[in-house]
Design a protein around this motif. Structure first.
Motif, short mmCIF file in Angstrom:
data_model
loop_
_atom_site.label_atom_id
_atom_site.label_comp_id
_atom_site.label_asym_id
_atom_site.label_seq_id
_atom_site.Cartn_x
_atom_site.Cartn_y
_atom_site.Cartn_z
N TYR A 213 0.83 -1.20 -0.11
CA TYR A 213 0.12 -0.05 -0.22
C TYR A 213 0.75 1.21 0.05
N ALA A 214 0.21 2.24 -0.69
CA ALA A 214 0.89 3.68 -0.84
C ALA A 214 1.11 4.22 0.74
N GLY A 215 2.30 4.81 1.00
CA GLY A 215 2.52 5.29 2.25
C GLY A 215 3.10 4.43 3.24
N THR A 216 3.14 3.11 2.77
CA THR A 216 4.13 2.31 3.86
C THR A 216 5.56 2.40 3.82
N ILE A 217 6.17 1.89 4.75
CA ILE A 217 7.46 2.01 4.63
C ILE A 217 8.33 0.66 4.46
N ASN A 218 9.25 0.54 3.20
CA ASN A 218 10.03 -0.53 3.13
C ASN A 218 10.99 -0.82 3.98
N GLY A 219 11.37 -2.10 4.35
CA GLY A 219 12.39 -2.45 5.15
C GLY A 219 13.84 -2.50 4.42
N GLY A 220 14.41 -3.72 4.71
CA GLY A 220 15.71 -3.79 4.01
C GLY A 220 15.79 -4.35 2.53
N GLY A 221 14.60 -4.65 2.07
CA GLY A 221 14.98 -5.32 0.59
C GLY A 221 14.29 -4.36 -0.36
N ALA A 222 14.91 -4.59 -1.52
CA ALA A 222 14.49 -4.02 -2.75
C ALA A 222 13.29 -4.90 -3.40
N LEU A 223 12.31 -4.10 -3.83
CA LEU A 223 11.26 -4.56 -4.38
C LEU A 223 10.96 -3.97 -5.80
N GLU A 224 10.21 -5.09 -6.61
CA GLU A 224 9.57 -4.28 -7.92
C GLU A 224 8.05 -4.51 -7.70
N VAL A 225 7.30 -3.48 -7.70
CA VAL A 225 5.81 -3.37 -7.43
C VAL A 225 5.12 -3.22 -8.66
N GLU A 226 4.13 -4.16 -9.17
CA GLU A 226 3.34 -3.82 -10.05
C GLU A 226 2.16 -3.06 -9.57
N VAL A 227 1.82 -1.68 -10.19
CA VAL A 227 1.00 -0.88 -9.91
C VAL A 227 -0.58 -1.40 -10.20
N THR A 228 -1.28 -1.29 -9.24
CA THR A 228 -2.71 -2.01 -9.25
C THR A 228 -3.84 -0.98 -9.36
N LYS A 229 -3.62 0.34 -8.80
CA LYS A 229 -4.39 1.54 -8.60
C LYS A 229 -3.76 2.73 -9.05
N PRO A 230 -4.42 3.43 -9.87
CA PRO A 230 -3.92 5.08 -9.84
C PRO A 230 -3.66 5.51 -8.51
N ALA A 231 -2.86 6.57 -8.52
CA ALA A 231 -2.58 7.12 -7.33
C ALA A 231 -3.50 7.95 -6.50
N SER A 232 -4.61 8.30 -7.58
CA SER A 232 -6.17 9.05 -6.71
C SER A 232 -6.88 7.97 -6.32
N GLU A 233 -6.63 6.75 -6.59
CA GLU A 233 -7.59 5.77 -5.87
C GLU A 233 -6.71 4.68 -5.11
N SER A 234 -5.73 5.15 -4.49
CA SER A 234 -4.81 3.96 -3.58
C SER A 234 -5.72 4.09 -2.31
N THR A 235 -5.29 3.21 -1.33
CA THR A 235 -6.10 3.31 -0.06
C THR A 235 -5.52 4.37 0.58
N LEU A 236 -4.44 5.18 0.73
CA LEU A 236 -4.17 6.11 1.23
C LEU A 236 -4.84 7.25 1.07
N SER A 237 -5.14 7.46 -0.73
CA SER A 237 -5.99 8.54 -0.94
C SER A 237 -7.56 8.38 -0.43
N LYS A 238 -8.09 7.24 -0.41
CA LYS A 238 -9.20 6.91 -0.05
C LYS A 238 -9.32 7.29 1.43
N ILE A 239 -8.44 7.01 2.45
CA ILE A 239 -8.55 7.38 3.69
C ILE A 239 -8.51 8.87 3.83
N ILE A 240 -7.63 9.49 3.26
CA ILE A 240 -7.69 11.05 3.24
C ILE A 240 -9.12 11.56 2.80
N LYS A 241 -9.59 10.99 1.77
CA LYS A 241 -10.97 11.53 1.42
C LYS A 241 -12.04 11.32 2.31
N LEU A 242 -12.01 9.99 3.01
CA LEU A 242 -12.80 9.52 3.75
C LEU A 242 -12.73 10.43 5.15
#
Length: 678
Positions: A213-242
């Motif tokens: 999820y957007a806004g969470t903090i990665n630890g010690g490993g490098a990641l490759e993440v495939e985007v499943t939602k536009p930034a405007s529809e992320s969980t974080l954005s929805k929380i802010i809106k709510l």
């Protein structure tokens, strides 16, 4: 406190994911201008008072200038608010304060009028400063998401604004970075701190296939993440809106006070006019004394503390809840939480994890536990069924090597069979229930059936694993059947479920109910494990709704579900509480309250928060009303019984503004409430 600052305290809590750029000087002035104006007012007041009334060292024009500066600086904020309200055809508290100050100046008490404006402006500044703590606790959410992300496109690594990311992009996340988007890990493993979104205190292990999820903090490993939602529809954005929408959804108490404040203000104006006219017509006293008393009445009767008492508490409670991983979608739902007496739980995905795991391995015919897992795991390797995946996962976790079958066949409702080529013979593994083996004309011994029946009575799904070898010779095929053992699978209870039920009972919840579509044996087994006595099993979705409707008639009912198949029941309950599962869309959209980490232990916390918020709101309302009544009585009643008595305007100002600060400070205590471990 000014109406303008009251409105900015409430409306200012509305969170915006966009930031604005301005000069640092302007930003400091904008956020502290009332404090600066209060300081200017105080300095001008002291200069005019000390240089005029006390020492008389200043000429009259200098004292007049000091008075003008004090009134202009102290009255600016209130005058702007009064003008804005007047344009809309309303009179408000700002009008009362400005009128009272001018009235004091008109009878030659300019110092007291300036003191009123100083304390009025200072009170607004201090309230804004105090409320800013709550606002920042919520607005901090918008700072969690990085503004740019490193994206791999067409073999190149590009740094792009998060708003330009599209579904399917691959984002590179280095160790220690915040994740810019919602997505699925496609490469790499790590531990991610999800506390900003879910409230979980321990970093969560992530591997390919896991949701992030957007806004969470990665630890010690490098990641490759495939985007499943536009930034405007992320969980974080929805929380802010709510959260922003929650600020607009006032509690019933606040809505009542808001409706009450306007007619009350007009009532104060009428009472002030009567306090001037009646003594002037029927009482023989100097007009200056009458006007002074009327101005004091106008000040002490103003409902500043009453108006800010509710939003101060509600804002703080919602901020404390969000920080603890509980998302209230409005102040109205916080107030509902205070009156819950019945809690109804869905079973699957709520009291349990909603994911089957292997609970029992019962090898037979001399086979070992490893043999049973190896044969069953290999047979289920190509299966897409959740039970098959549970067996495979357990085998892989224990490091047991698995073999891919040559053929795989699922028998709906019965089980599976998988075939392996062994050179001179063929081996077929059957995994399933009794119906599967009836087709194969295999007789079970009574002892074998007893084992399966015992596991079924425990509310588990028991499957027999059988191996059949087929050898081809000149006389035809020869079959050799062998029972390998039983594997039992069940949906396991959440570890915090029983402690949560016990905590709810200690909080005074009168009834705790479990609703499930599962069979009676499984339902009773789970209910006994978590400590719930009232169970409704084998329910269709519409039957769940009917039961919740009945419960609501018997008391204020909270329904706790996973937010997917429980939507009708959640909507029917007094308070719908969804297991967030990290902020799933359905959970965020369906329920009134969301447990972001799907952590049941937060349920007693949210009910306690609602009850505590109601207590503090009640304290604030009673206190503010008591102060107003006391000061009004001291202003207009005591002089009737004590001739010559009058309440000094400065004392009335201190009582009025002091009570406002008290209720704000009392409301801010909600910020200190934290979830307690069960």
């Amino acid at each position: 406190m000014t109406t303008q600052s009251v409105k900015s305290s409430v409306a200012g809590a509305q969170v915006s994911a966009q930031s604005f750029s301005a000069s640092q000087v302007f930003a400091v002035w904008k956020s502290n201008y009332e404090l600066f104006l209060a300081a200017i007012t105080l300095v001008a007041l002291l200069i005019g008072w000390l240089g005029g009334s006390v020492t008389q060292v200043l000429p009259g024009w200098a004292v007049t200038m000091a008075a003008v500066v004090a009134f202009m600086a102290g009255g600016y904020s209130g005058l702007m608010g009064a003008i804005e309200e007047a344009r809309q055809g309303r009179l408000d508290i700002d009008f009362l304060m400005i009128t009272a100050a001018l009235g004091a100046a008109a009878i030659g008490e300019w110092e007291e009028g300036a003191l009123l404006l100083f304390l009025f402006t200072l009170s607004g500044a201090l309230e804004e400063f105090a409320m800013d703590r709550t606002r920042k606790a919520i607005e901090a959410l918008s700072d969690l998401r990085p503004e740019v992300a490193v994206v791999r496109r067409d073999g190149q690594e590009l740094t792009l604004p998060v708003e330009e990311l599209v579904v399917g992009d691959v984002v590179l996340v280095r160790p220690g970075e915040r994740l810019p988007v919602d997505g699925v890990v496609i490469k790499g493993t790590t531990h991610i701190d999800q506390s900003p979104i879910t409230g979980e205190s321990v970093p969560v292990y992530k591997e390919p296939g896991d949701q992030v999820y957007a806004g969470t903090i990665n630890g010690g490993g490098a990641l490759e993440v495939e985007v499943t939602k536009p930034a405007s529809e992320s969980t974080l954005s929805k929380i802010i809106k709510l959260v922003a929408e929650a600020r607009q959804d006032a509690s019933p108490t606040q809505r009542f006070i808001d409706r009450f404040s306007q007619p009350y203000t007009y009532g104060v104006i009428i009472a002030t006019l009567l306090a001037i006219v009646i003594p002037w017509l029927w009482v023989d006293e100097p007009f200056s004394d009458t006007l002074y008393r009327a101005m004091t009445l106008m000040v002490v009767a103003s409902p500043c503390a009453l108006i800010i008492s509710t939003p101060a508490s509600i804002l703080s409670a919602i901020a404390a809840a969000a920080r603890g991983g509980v998302l209230f979608k409005g102040g109205a739902y916080l107030e509902k939480a205070a009156h819950i007496s019945i809690v109804a739980f869905d079973k699957t995905g709520t009291l349990t994890h909603g994911k089957p795991v292997v609970t029992n391995l019962h090898p037979l015919s001399g086979h070992s536990r490893e043999d049973l897992l190896r044969l069953a795991g290999s047979a289920e390797l190509l299966s897409e069924h959740h039970i098959g995946r549970a067996i495979v996962e357990m085998a892989q976790q224990e490091g047991i090597p698995l073999e891919t079958p040559a053929e795989f066949h699922a028998v709906a409702g019965h089980g599976i069979q998988a075939t392996f080529e062994r050179g001179d013979h063929t081996e077929t593994i059957f995994i399933g229930n009794d119906k599967l083996f009836m087709n194969e004309k295999m007789d079970f011994s009574p002892a074998i059936r007893v084992i399966g029946d015992a596991l079924q009575k425990q509310g588990k799904t028991a499957m027999l694993v059988v191996r059949r070898s087929t050898v081809e010779d000149t006389l035809g095929s020869e079959r050799d059947w062998e029972v390998v053992g039983y594997i039992a699978v069940a949906d396991t209870v959440r570890p915090e479920a029983r402690a949560t039920v016990e905590a709810l009972r200690k909080q005074g919840i009168q009834r705790i109910v479990m609703l499930t579509g599962d069979n009676r044996a499984v339902a009773n087994n789970i209910a006994q494990e978590v400590g719930i006595e009232e169970v409704y099993s084998e329910l269709l979705p519409e039957q769940k709704v009917e039961i919740v409707q009945q419960l609501v008639q018997e008391g204020k009912t909270a329904m706790v579900g996973d937010g997917v198949n429980d939507a009708p029941a959640l909507a029917t309950a007094t308070l719908g509480i969804a297991m967030g599962a990290g902020g799933t869309d359905v959970a965020l959209e369906t329920a009134d309250v969301v447990l972001m980490a799907s952590d049941l232990s937060k349920l007693p916390f949210l009910l306690h928060l609602g009850r505590r918020a109601e207590q503090i709101v009640r304290q604030n309302v009673i206190f503010s009303v008591a102060v107003i009544v006391s000061l009004v009585l001291a202003t207009i009643v005591l002089p009737i019984f004590i001739p010559g008595f009058y309440l000094p305007l400065p004392l009335g100002v201190v009582g009025h503004e002091g009570s406002t600060l008290v209720v704000v400070t009392n409301g801010l205590r909600m910020l200190a409430i934290r979830p307690q471990s069960l």
